[in-house]
Design an enzyme around this catalytic site. Sequence first.
Site, mmCIF file in Angstrom:
data_model
loop_
_atom_site.group_PDB
_atom_site.id
_atom_site.type_symbol
_atom_site.label_atom_id
_atom_site.label_comp_id
_atom_site.label_asym_id
_atom_site.label_seq_id
_atom_site.Cartn_x
_atom_site.Cartn_y
_atom_site.Cartn_z
ATOM 1 N N TYR A 15 0.806 -1.256 -0.011
ATOM 2 C CA TYR A 15 -0.117 -0.004 -0.072
ATOM 3 C C TYR A 15 0.781 1.359 -0.113
ATOM 4 C CZ TYR A 15 -3.586 3.535 1.312
ATOM 5 O OH TYR A 15 -4.202 4.527 1.576
ATOM 6 N N LYS A 60 3.383 10.149 8.473
ATOM 7 C CA LYS A 60 3.155 9.732 9.910
ATOM 8 C C LYS A 60 4.148 9.958 10.916
ATOM 9 C CE LYS A 60 0.952 5.330 7.992
ATOM 10 N NZ LYS A 60 -0.213 5.432 8.288
ATOM 11 N N ASP A 115 9.216 2.872 0.094
ATOM 12 C CA ASP A 115 8.117 3.591 0.832
ATOM 13 C C ASP A 115 8.348 3.461 2.425
ATOM 14 O OD1 ASP A 115 5.833 4.375 2.238
ATOM 15 O OD2 ASP A 115 4.358 3.349 0.701
HETATM 16 C C1 LIG Z 1 3.298 2.158 3.393
HETATM 17 C C2 LIG Z 1 2.465 3.578 3.432
HETATM 18 N N1 LIG Z 1 2.484 4.074 2.141
HETATM 19 C C3 LIG Z 1 1.683 5.047 2.229
HETATM 20 C C4 LIG Z 1 0.605 5.578 3.081
HETATM 21 C C5 LIG Z 1 -0.358 6.469 2.881
HETATM 22 O O1 LIG Z 1 -0.072 7.737 3.857
HETATM 23 P P1 LIG Z 1 -1.319 8.663 4.306
HETATM 24 O O2 LIG Z 1 -2.508 7.807 4.810
HETATM 25 O O3 LIG Z 1 -0.547 9.611 5.213
HETATM 26 O O4 LIG Z 1 -1.509 9.276 2.980
HETATM 27 C C6 LIG Z 1 0.412 4.586 4.087
HETATM 28 C C7 LIG Z 1 -0.764 4.821 4.805
HETATM 29 O O5 LIG Z 1 -1.117 3.915 6.128
HETATM 30 C C8 LIG Z 1 1.146 3.622 4.161
HETATM 31 O O6 LIG Z 1 1.183 2.488 5.172
#
Ligand SMILES: Cc1ncc(COP(=O)(O)O)c(C=O)c1O
Length: 446
Positions: A154, A277, A249
């Site tokens: 994700y 985060k 990521d």
């Molecule tokens: C690995 C990862 N990348 C990107 C995101 C997206 O982040 P945001 O919800 O702050 O847009 C998340 C959200 O949980 C994530 O777990």
Amino acid sequence: MTPAETAHEFHSTEPRTHEEWYELAARVLPGAGLGGYSLPEDVRFVIERGEGAHLFDVRGCRYIDYVGGAGALILGHAHPHVIDAVQESAPKGLHFFGTLNEYCVRLAEVLVDAIPCAEKIAFSTTGSESTFYAMRIARAYTGRSKILKCEGGYHGNHDYSNFSVSPSQPANYPAGRPDTAGMPASIHEEVLIAPYNDLEVVRRLAEENRDDLAAIIVEPAQRVIFPKEGYLQGLRDICDELGILLIFDEVVTGFRLAYGGAQAYFGVIPDLASYGKIVGGGGPVGCVAGSEQIMEQCNPVNRGGANYAYINGTLHGNPVGCAAGLATLEILREPAFYQRLHDRSAGLQSMCQEVLDRHGLAAKAIGQASLWQIVFTEVEPESYTDFLRADMASTRELDRLQMHEGLYVLPAVRRFVSAVHSDDDFEQTVSALDAACLAFKNRQTS
Ligand SMILES: Cc1ncc(COP(=O)(O)O)c(C=O)c1O
């Protein structure tokens, strides 16, 4: 009732009951929710406040929180040091635009120091924006357009991420399955899917698409699946061989696995990394990090140039979020912070595993460091396909039953242990799981 009276009722600041909040929410929010998650009716609640490792709802019920703001709150809720920083910055202005503020420059300096691949960072507001920007920068830098991502990975809510995040069947690699309606059909061809932890498929797809592939993006630890020995280095080698950029990521792993994130934890350095985060300490801050040469694509003096990657947003460098991030990172730099967090989390994880075993449930506490999850599975998953073989209905049910016992865990979603969960919290968590296991077994036999 006159229109004026209706307006008064609608905007009332009178205390509402749990039921009244949901009635109002059902009127004004789709599904009375915030998007991705819709909690079962018997366990849903409206948060009144968070304090340390606990949440309190409008009925006065207390929950031990393992959702942790989706991983953002490694220091729990309203940590005094973070709140002090917010209280110092907020009166000076909640938001500026167009020029620098002292908090964002200081945070940028701290991030460049901390992140192994970073010589420069560009701010964003969320993790989704950060992965979106990283992909854009990679395309601008390489002049290619395709992105390879892993099945089950994700990277946020944008169109390039929402392929094969949670498909009901494995992909016919590299074809992805869209996770949402509303995406342009043309994007389908731009995103290639490979199974996580499988270098052979990545190599084949990368070689077949070498002229078009801008980047491979990967969650270094995908959800609760950790990389097999050599996997991340293998991705690094394939990228180097074929001139493809490697994007980590680190929205979750950044400042969660180690102060230097997954790059430090696993010892593999990507070309670009995306954050969200923890870097904002609960505020609206994310960033992309990379070498000076790659990050030059988003230097605004190049605006209008063929390789210029546009990065801009109203809240980028938000001073209050940056102040919260700075205060959070200050605590994370304390000696042995991560060793203590990981040891304590591992202790809880093994106590939970003992409870599951004692009840004879075929469930495993999967994950490492301070992120893990209880899953009904025979095998330790190495890829998303292994998760498809797991019993996710039982996984969700056991999580729901734990919510009945006062834990806040989203059904079938990993849990985050924070630095402020106490021994007492852990004892209560183990008792809650014990009671949930009993209820689970009673349901099966009744
Ligand atoms: C690995 C990862 N990348 C990107 C995101 C997206 O982040 P945001 O919800 O702050 O847009 C998340 C959200 O949980 C994530 O777990």
